[in-house]
Design a protein around this motif. Structure first.
Motif, PDB file in Angstrom:
ATOM      1  N   PRO A 267       1.078  -0.974   0.275  1.00 20.05           N
ATOM      2  CA  PRO A 267      -0.008  -0.112   0.135  1.00 20.05           C
ATOM      3  C   PRO A 267       0.823   1.285   0.293  1.00 20.05           C
ATOM      4  CG  PRO A 267       0.108  -0.947   2.021  1.00 20.05           C
ATOM      5  CD  PRO A 267       0.809  -2.132   0.887  1.00 20.05           C
ATOM      6  N   GLU A 268       1.925   0.875   0.870  1.00 20.10           N
ATOM      7  CA  GLU A 268       2.680   2.444   0.319  1.00 20.10           C
ATOM      8  C   GLU A 268       3.622   2.500  -0.726  1.00 20.10           C
ATOM      9  OE1 GLU A 268       3.457  -0.297   2.259  1.00 20.10           O
ATOM     10  OE2 GLU A 268       3.267   0.034   4.394  1.00 20.10           O
ATOM     11  N   HIS A 269       3.600   2.178  -1.382  1.00 15.85           N
ATOM     12  CA  HIS A 269       4.128   2.406  -3.151  1.00 15.85           C
ATOM     13  C   HIS A 269       2.761   2.511  -3.214  1.00 15.85           C
ATOM     14  CE1 HIS A 269       6.821   0.634  -6.487  1.00 15.85           C
ATOM     15  NE2 HIS A 269       6.196   1.812  -7.425  1.00 15.85           N
ATOM     16  N   ALA A 270       1.376   2.170  -3.556  1.00 11.24           N
ATOM     17  CA  ALA A 270       0.060   2.646  -4.386  1.00 11.24           C
ATOM     18  C   ALA A 270      -0.262   4.510  -3.733  1.00 11.24           C
ATOM     19  CB  ALA A 270      -1.248   1.651  -4.006  1.00 11.24           C
ATOM     20  N   VAL A 271       0.459   4.411  -2.525  1.00  9.95           N
ATOM     21  CA  VAL A 271      -0.057   5.786  -2.107  1.00  9.95           C
ATOM     22  C   VAL A 271       1.361   6.464  -3.015  1.00  9.95           C
ATOM     23  CG1 VAL A 271      -0.056   6.993  -0.393  1.00  9.95           C
ATOM     24  CG2 VAL A 271      -1.033   5.177  -0.068  1.00  9.95           C
ATOM     25  N   PRO A 307      -2.017   5.660   9.284  1.00 10.58           N
ATOM     26  CA  PRO A 307      -1.962   6.631   8.706  1.00 10.58           C
ATOM     27  C   PRO A 307      -2.141   6.747   6.667  1.00 10.58           C
ATOM     28  CG  PRO A 307      -0.695   5.793  10.382  1.00 10.58           C
ATOM     29  CD  PRO A 307      -1.688   5.560  10.512  1.00 10.58           C
ATOM     30  N   LEU A 308      -2.067   5.538   7.078  1.00 10.40           N
ATOM     31  CA  LEU A 308      -1.739   5.018   4.824  1.00 10.40           C
ATOM     32  C   LEU A 308      -3.460   5.567   4.390  1.00 10.40           C
ATOM     33  CD1 LEU A 308       0.099   2.004   4.202  1.00 10.40           C
ATOM     34  CD2 LEU A 308       0.860   3.593   3.353  1.00 10.40           C
ATOM     35  N   GLY A 309      -4.520   5.132   5.461  1.00  4.14           N
ATOM     36  CA  GLY A 309      -5.214   6.312   4.771  1.00  4.14           C
ATOM     37  C   GLY A 309      -5.195   7.639   4.777  1.00  4.14           C
ATOM     38  N   ALA A 310      -5.193   8.608   5.700  1.00  4.92           N
ATOM     39  CA  ALA A 310      -4.887   9.771   5.612  1.00  4.92           C
ATOM     40  C   ALA A 310      -3.519  10.089   4.164  1.00  4.92           C
ATOM     41  CB  ALA A 310      -4.164   9.879   7.344  1.00  4.92           C
ATOM     42  N   GLN A 311      -2.964   9.145   4.085  1.00  2.96           N
ATOM     43  CA  GLN A 311      -1.584   9.663   3.584  1.00  2.96           C
ATOM     44  C   GLN A 311      -1.891   9.413   1.739  1.00  2.96           C
ATOM     45  OE1 GLN A 311       1.969   7.051   3.743  1.00  2.96           O
ATOM     46  NE2 GLN A 311       1.718   7.443   6.201  1.00  2.96           N
ATOM     47  N   LEU A 312      -3.432   8.232   2.255  1.00  3.53           N
ATOM     48  CA  LEU A 312      -4.308   8.113   0.646  1.00  3.53           C
ATOM     49  C   LEU A 312      -4.232   9.538   0.235  1.00  3.53           C
ATOM     50  CD1 LEU A 312      -4.727   6.503  -1.679  1.00  3.53           C
ATOM     51  CD2 LEU A 312      -6.442   5.236  -0.586  1.00  3.53           C
ATOM     52  N   ASP A 313      -6.137   9.984   1.181  1.00  2.00           N
ATOM     53  CA  ASP A 313      -6.687  11.026   1.405  1.00  2.00           C
ATOM     54  C   ASP A 313      -5.924  11.944   0.602  1.00  2.00           C
ATOM     55  OD1 ASP A 313      -8.641   9.808   1.560  1.00  2.00           O
ATOM     56  OD2 ASP A 313      -8.596  10.403   4.228  1.00  2.00           O
TER      57      ASP A 313
END
Length: 324
Positions: A267-271, A307-313
């Motif tokens: 997911p980090e790479h996806a963001v 935190p990944l959710g906030a990064q995606l937003d």
């Protein structure tokens, strides 16, 4: 994505009731046909950089001019103008499709089919069927896409290699929606084998002589079928070498690459990929591109409270209404 029933400015207005005065034969310089085909190539290139909304008005207005000239032309010039009109109507359909305007997409593809029939050009008539198949694929109707391409290929012995390739790869997309991997691989392999014989001077048909065309088709089909690990490897290779002139397509491919990385536990790479993709989507305003990023958002819902959710937003913030 815009809903059915809303037509883009300039769509229906490009056609209207014909004044009998406009039907009086007059001499039309045959050189105009070459001019329109030359302009068409420029529109294809501009679409890759700008996206649909900036071009719809220009392309539909040029179709109106071609249509007016066709009414007054005779003989081979009339036939050639019908061919040019079919190609412009098909492009207008694609621009509306990329903008998410389904009703006007079908409208323009119908005009392309009519002009192709009037021209008597077998290739163009089959190409018009492939555009309808592309629309059906975007709408999720794989069976219709397969049937339309099958109909187009029913006289394959009369078709140029360029149009055979177009129909074969569009049929593969239909099969991908049905989860039929063997058919997808067979059709893409067959299309790739025909590509070298395709005439690059033909001004219609989506065959591009570059290293990525069939890899893009395969990765897209694999992603639809949930074969994310295989799709991810292909997208990683494609997106490492996309030319700067293909900005709109690069953005779409980055979104599909991000979907594959999220689905395979990265997911980090996806963001990171989504951030660049969203920046391009905000510039080109492609509804098709936005839809891919919405698929990514749904695919990453499991991380929405991390935190990944906030990064995606934050990555997708350029697509919010306040930033358009």
């Amino acid at each position: 994505m815009r809903r059915p029933g809303l037509l883009a400015d300039g769509s229906v207005a490009s056609l209207g009731v014909v004044n009998p005065v406009d039907l009086r034969p007059r001499e039309i310089d045959p050189a105009l046909v070459g001019y329109f085909h030359q302009q068409l190539g420029g529109h294809y290139s501009a679409d890759m950089m700008l996206g649909p909304l900036d071009l719809i008005g220009t392309v539909t207005e040029q179709y109106r001019l071609i249509s007016d000239l066709t009414h007054a032309a005779d003989g081979s010039v009339r036939r050639d103008l019908f061919q040019a009109g079919a190609a412009y109507a098909a492009l207008a359909g694609w621009l509306h499709q990329d903008a998410g305007l389904w009703d006007s997409t079908a409208y323009w593809y119908g005009i392309a089919q009519t002009d192709a029939q009037m021209s008597g050009n077998t290739d163009l008539t089959a190409y018009a069927l492939s555009t309808m198949a592309r629309l059906r694929s975007d709408l999720g109707d794989g069976r219709a896409a397969v049937d339309l391409c099958r109909r187009g290929l029913s006289e394959r012995h009369r078709l140029s290699p360029r149009i055979r390739v177009t129909l074969l790869h569009q049929r593969a997309h239909g099969h991908s929606l049905l989860g039929e991997r063997a058919a997808v691989d067979r059709l893409l392999d067959e299309a790739a084998a025909v590509t070298d014989a395709a005439d690059p001077s033909v001004p219609w048909g989506a065959v591009h002589h570059n290293a990525y065309f069939f890899e893009v088709q395969r990765a897209t089909c694999y992603g639809r079928m949930g074969l994310y690990a295989e799709a991810r490897r292909i997208w990683d290779r494609i997106n490492s070498g996309m030319p700067s002139t293909a900005r709109r397509d690069t953005g779409v491919y980055l979104a599909r690459q991000a979907i594959a990385h999220a689905a395979t536990g990265e997911p980090e790479h996806a963001v990171a990929l989504a951030s660049e993709s969203a920046r391009i989507a905000a510039q080109t305003r492609s509804a098709r591109h936005h839809a891919e990023l919405e698929i990514l958002r749904r695919g990453m819902v499991r991380w929405q409270h991390d935190p990944l959710g906030a990064q995606l937003d934050r990555a997708l913030a350029p697509l919010s209404p306040d930033n358009r």
